[in-house]
Design an enzyme around this catalytic site. Structure first.
Site, mmCIF file in Angstrom:
data_model
loop_
_atom_site.group_PDB
_atom_site.id
_atom_site.type_symbol
_atom_site.label_atom_id
_atom_site.label_comp_id
_atom_site.label_asym_id
_atom_site.label_seq_id
_atom_site.Cartn_x
_atom_site.Cartn_y
_atom_site.Cartn_z
ATOM 1 N N TRP A 170 -10.990 -15.861 -16.400
ATOM 2 C CA TRP A 170 -12.085 -16.515 -17.024
ATOM 3 C C TRP A 170 -11.452 -18.042 -17.254
ATOM 4 O O TRP A 170 -12.443 -19.076 -17.518
ATOM 5 C CB TRP A 170 -12.781 -16.203 -18.059
ATOM 6 C CG TRP A 170 -11.623 -15.421 -19.119
ATOM 7 C CD1 TRP A 170 -11.703 -14.268 -19.353
ATOM 8 C CD2 TRP A 170 -10.791 -16.276 -19.991
ATOM 9 N NE1 TRP A 170 -10.422 -13.857 -20.352
ATOM 10 C CE2 TRP A 170 -9.940 -15.455 -20.698
ATOM 11 C CE3 TRP A 170 -10.485 -17.539 -20.095
ATOM 12 C CZ2 TRP A 170 -8.993 -15.470 -21.546
ATOM 13 C CZ3 TRP A 170 -9.528 -17.992 -21.142
ATOM 14 C CH2 TRP A 170 -8.796 -17.085 -21.713
ATOM 15 N N LYS A 194 -15.374 -9.762 -8.030
ATOM 16 C CA LYS A 194 -15.440 -9.729 -9.388
ATOM 17 C C LYS A 194 -15.296 -10.687 -10.270
ATOM 18 O O LYS A 194 -14.101 -10.899 -10.504
ATOM 19 C CB LYS A 194 -15.286 -8.288 -9.964
ATOM 20 C CG LYS A 194 -15.837 -7.992 -11.171
ATOM 21 C CD LYS A 194 -14.984 -6.770 -12.188
ATOM 22 C CE LYS A 194 -14.194 -7.670 -13.083
ATOM 23 N NZ LYS A 194 -14.882 -8.506 -14.583
ATOM 24 N N SER A 248 -4.212 -10.781 -16.477
ATOM 25 C CA SER A 248 -2.769 -10.301 -17.244
ATOM 26 C C SER A 248 -2.095 -9.246 -16.430
ATOM 27 O O SER A 248 -2.775 -8.669 -15.473
ATOM 28 C CB SER A 248 -3.619 -9.789 -18.451
ATOM 29 O OG SER A 248 -4.049 -8.535 -18.230
ATOM 30 N N TYR A 258 -4.082 2.071 -8.988
ATOM 31 C CA TYR A 258 -5.457 2.503 -8.191
ATOM 32 C C TYR A 258 -5.017 2.606 -6.682
ATOM 33 O O TYR A 258 -5.368 3.601 -6.012
ATOM 34 C CB TYR A 258 -6.419 1.393 -8.298
ATOM 35 C CG TYR A 258 -6.942 0.827 -9.691
ATOM 36 C CD1 TYR A 258 -6.828 1.860 -10.787
ATOM 37 C CD2 TYR A 258 -7.230 -0.264 -10.029
ATOM 38 C CE1 TYR A 258 -7.133 1.329 -12.138
ATOM 39 C CE2 TYR A 258 -7.932 -0.639 -11.178
ATOM 40 C CZ TYR A 258 -7.859 0.155 -12.255
ATOM 41 O OH TYR A 258 -8.120 -0.154 -13.387
ATOM 42 N N CYS A 305 -2.142 -19.992 -16.645
ATOM 43 C CA CYS A 305 -1.039 -18.756 -16.561
ATOM 44 C C CYS A 305 0.373 -19.558 -16.543
ATOM 45 O O CYS A 305 1.483 -18.877 -16.879
ATOM 46 C CB CYS A 305 -1.286 -18.136 -15.449
ATOM 47 S SG CYS A 305 -1.929 -19.157 -14.105
HETATM 48 P P1 NAP Z 1 -7.491 -9.662 -17.834
HETATM 49 O O1 NAP Z 1 -8.034 -9.267 -18.936
HETATM 50 O O2 NAP Z 1 -6.515 -9.138 -16.840
HETATM 51 O O3 NAP Z 1 -8.835 -9.807 -16.916
HETATM 52 C C1 NAP Z 1 -8.832 -10.449 -15.583
HETATM 53 C C2 NAP Z 1 -9.825 -9.756 -14.723
HETATM 54 O O4 NAP Z 1 -9.673 -8.376 -14.411
HETATM 55 C C3 NAP Z 1 -11.334 -9.718 -15.483
HETATM 56 O O5 NAP Z 1 -12.179 -10.001 -14.331
HETATM 57 C C4 NAP Z 1 -11.497 -8.451 -16.148
HETATM 58 O O6 NAP Z 1 -12.616 -8.117 -16.205
HETATM 59 C C5 NAP Z 1 -10.711 -7.465 -15.000
HETATM 60 N N1 NAP Z 1 -10.454 -6.167 -15.624
HETATM 61 C C6 NAP Z 1 -10.130 -5.823 -17.048
HETATM 62 N N2 NAP Z 1 -9.680 -4.734 -17.373
HETATM 63 C C7 NAP Z 1 -9.598 -4.013 -15.977
HETATM 64 C C8 NAP Z 1 -9.450 -2.905 -15.370
HETATM 65 N N3 NAP Z 1 -8.959 -1.859 -16.351
HETATM 66 N N4 NAP Z 1 -9.321 -2.788 -14.098
HETATM 67 C C9 NAP Z 1 -9.770 -3.561 -13.338
HETATM 68 N N5 NAP Z 1 -10.113 -4.897 -13.688
HETATM 69 C C10 NAP Z 1 -10.129 -5.059 -14.962
HETATM 70 O O7 NAP Z 1 -7.157 -11.231 -18.097
HETATM 71 P P2 NAP Z 1 -8.105 -12.429 -18.731
HETATM 72 O O8 NAP Z 1 -7.876 -12.260 -20.137
HETATM 73 O O9 NAP Z 1 -9.184 -12.389 -17.846
HETATM 74 O O10 NAP Z 1 -7.103 -13.857 -18.208
HETATM 75 C C11 NAP Z 1 -6.037 -14.070 -18.938
HETATM 76 C C12 NAP Z 1 -4.818 -13.684 -18.054
HETATM 77 O O11 NAP Z 1 -4.822 -14.157 -16.548
HETATM 78 C C13 NAP Z 1 -3.422 -14.178 -18.615
HETATM 79 O O12 NAP Z 1 -2.639 -13.304 -18.887
HETATM 80 C C14 NAP Z 1 -2.878 -15.194 -17.595
HETATM 81 O O13 NAP Z 1 -1.744 -15.244 -17.657
HETATM 82 C C15 NAP Z 1 -3.451 -14.614 -16.336
HETATM 83 N N6 NAP Z 1 -3.728 -15.660 -15.395
HETATM 84 C C16 NAP Z 1 -2.807 -15.613 -14.333
HETATM 85 C C17 NAP Z 1 -3.021 -16.584 -13.308
HETATM 86 C C18 NAP Z 1 -1.952 -16.811 -12.304
HETATM 87 O O14 NAP Z 1 -2.334 -17.299 -11.120
HETATM 88 N N7 NAP Z 1 -0.857 -16.079 -12.456
HETATM 89 C C19 NAP Z 1 -4.105 -17.593 -13.366
HETATM 90 C C20 NAP Z 1 -5.148 -17.261 -14.495
HETATM 91 C C21 NAP Z 1 -4.644 -16.434 -15.327
HETATM 92 P P3 NAP Z 1 -13.600 -8.291 -17.595
HETATM 93 O O15 NAP Z 1 -12.865 -9.190 -18.325
HETATM 94 O O16 NAP Z 1 -15.155 -8.905 -17.012
HETATM 95 O O17 NAP Z 1 -13.980 -6.983 -18.160
#
Ligand code: NAP
Ligand code: MG
Length: 505
Positions: A170, A194, A248, A258, A305
């Site tokens: 997000w 998604k 994350s 998966y 990130c």
């Molecule tokens: P997140 O909780 O990992 O969520 C990311 C996506 O994964 C969301 O669309 C989420 O869906 C989905 N998701 C959650 N649980 C899942 C599961 N069990 N199976 C499959 N998909 C699942 O991370 P966030 O809180 O959205 O974003 C923050 C994190 O992203 C931080 O740790 C940050 O460092 C990282 N990030 C990394 C980069 C990079 O390029 N390295 C860039 C941006 C962010 P829902 O939330 O819709 O349920």
């Protein structure tokens, strides 16, 4: 490209009522309700108020979207287009995104809380630029001919993988999707994406614009819904050939499970970080270091990130740099994201705000000192605002220095020797970004080489641009990179064609 125009607050408020909010699943070129009929509420984190009811997809909707993407992949309507024609369609789409930049920026801002100066000035423009950049590469990349024996012609070519699934965070809702869509679609794949539940709206509209630009039905499908159902269903789907994820580290790991449990789809992970910024004692322009360090940690409310969340500063410069940083905060007003002068908006959610404030408390409990910030502000708005926060006296073994906070919290850590600075910088499970501030060329090269991180900025906070790959070492990434032509390789299979020639009769 059109000039960047950032609308004033009154213009934005007036435009909100007529925004084209698309709130249903986008499958096979059309919007449709979720099969289960469920909806979820998306709120504006600057006010805590609901802005839309979005269709909540489930595994059955993923099946439908993957089937549409599979048909589009298998019948060649996209993969077998002439490269130049695919390029033309993607560029037409990028132009449409540019033409709708103000509307998309406003959608992004009310759904995510990102300042309008960022969404209108950067995110949406960069989304279009990313798609255009990859489109323009399509008809300029060549295959190879191997040095095979006489009587044989052996070619090495790249082919689309088929159906690429993507799960998006997000923090840069449109742009992180573009980092996947640009190279995956350019190389001839079809996609099911998604978006994060907090921020589904911009991508739904962007997908509609693709269809309007002439991208064939089924090539790009968007299924909002919870990670635990839609995300997992995509990760496990036997007809998805590749899964690209940004988010994350904990969720990223799940995609490997998966895949391992099922069809061994290729998994590409862009994950979290705890990026160091090292300030060496020879630096002379502390105001410039402070300005860059502030961008590194406060840009996008620290929900980034590659945020430079650990400021590792030489003992002799610590006090002066802290002073320069506090002065620099005058340039970082926090407020209504619709106000073009706001540089920081709210955090994405109440729970993210609580997490950030808990980290500040944990830092204080372990002996760090709050120099500034560390509290919820602007409560009367109903939004989740936390001011830019600086923690001094942090040791690298404290939780605030080890775990990703994903908020506007900078931890200041002292060092004495170059060796110690590098050791502290690398003493982290992550390895996404790093910055080095020095006027000494030798120090810059030496340290940049020693840092275990995917992107190292020297005398600036840097993520590179479209021409440079972006990805992490260690727990920050797996399997590939976003951006640049390197991102094309990861969405393609490598094919050897070995052709034996009959000898001349
Ligand atoms: P997140 O909780 O990992 O969520 C990311 C996506 O994964 C969301 O669309 C989420 O869906 C989905 N998701 C959650 N649980 C899942 C599961 N069990 N199976 C499959 N998909 C699942 O991370 P966030 O809180 O959205 O974003 C923050 C994190 O992203 C931080 O740790 C940050 O460092 C990282 N990030 C990394 C980069 C990079 O390029 N390295 C860039 C941006 C962010 P829902 O939330 O819709 O349920
Ligand atoms: Mg929202």
């Amino acid at each position: 490209m059109t000039d960047t125009h950032i609308p004033d607050r009154d213009a934005s408020l007036a435009a909100i009522a007529s925004l084209p909010l698309r709130t249903r699943l986008f499958i096979d070129g059309a919007f449709r309700d979720a099969k289960g009929g469920r909806r979820f509420t998306s709120e504006n984190p600057a006010t805590g108020q609901p802005i839309a009811e979005v269709a909540e997809g489930g595994p059955e909707d993923v099946d439908l979207a993957v089937a549409a993407a599979r048909r589009a992949a298998d019948d060649g309507r996209w993969s077998r287009l002439n490269p130049g024609d695919r390029k033309t369609l993607l560029i037409a789409w990028a132009e449409r995104i540019d033409a709708h930049r103000e509307e998309l920026a406003l959608i992004e801002t009310i759904d995510s809380g990102k300042p309008i100066a960022d969404t209108a000035g950067f995110d949406i423009a960069e989304t279009a630029r990313c798609i255009r950049w990859h489109a323009e590469a399509i008809d300029k990349l060549y295959g190879q001919v191997a040095p095979a024996p006489e009587g044989v012609v052996a070619t090495i070519t790249r082919e689309p993988m088929g159906v690429v699934g993507a799960v998006i965070p997000w923090n840069y809702p449109a742009l992180m999707a573009a980092w996947k869509m640009g190279p995956a679609l350019a190389t001839g794949n079809t996609m099911v994406i998604k978006p994060a539940s907090y921020t589904a709206l911009s991508l739904l509209r962007i997908a509609e614009l693709a269809t309007e630009a002439g991208v064939p039905d089924g090539v790009l499908n968007v299924v909002p819904g919870p990670g635990g159902s839609v995300g997992e269903a995509l990760g496990r789907h036997p007809d998805v050939d590749c899964l690209a994820f940004t988010g994350s580290t904990d969720v990223g790991r799940r995609f490997l499970h998966y895949s391992a449990d099922g069809n061994l789809k290729r998994v590409l992970l862009e994950l979290g970080g705890k990026s160091p910024q090292i300030v060496f004692p020879d630096v002379t322009d502390l105001a410039s270091v402070a300005a860059n360090a502030a961008i590194a940690i406060f840009m996008n409310m620290g929900e980034n990130c590659s945020a430079g969340s650990r400021l590792i500063v030489h003992r002799s410069k610590r006090a002066a740099l802290l002073e320069a940083l506090v002065a620099e905060l005058a340039n970082w007003p926090v407020g209504d994201p619709l106000d073009p002068s706001s540089r920081l908006g709210p955090l994405i959610s109440r729970s993210q705000m609580d997490t950030v404030l808990d980290y500040v408390e944990s830092g204080m409990g372990e002996g760090a000192r709050v120099v500034t910030g560390g509290e919820q502000i602007l409560r009367e708005t109903g939004g989740y605002f936390v001011g830019p926060t600086i923690l001094d006296g942090v040791r690298n073994d404290m939780r605030v220095a080890r775990e990703e906070i994903f908020g506007p919290v900078l931890s200041v850590i002292e060092f004495d020797t170059e060796e110690e600075a590098v050791r502290i910088a690398n003493d982290t499970p992550y390895g996404l970004g790093a910055s080095v501030y020095t006027d000494d060329l030798h120090v810059a090269h030496r340290v940049a080489r020693e840092l275990r991180a995917g992107v190292v900025g020297v005398n600036a906070y840097a993520e590179g641009d479209q021409t440079t790959p972006f990805g992490g070492y260690k727990l920050s990434g797996f399997g590939g990179h976003d951006k640049s032509v390197h991102a094309h390789d990861q969405y393609t299979e490598t094919k050897t064609t070995w052709i034996t020639l009959r000898p001349r009769p």
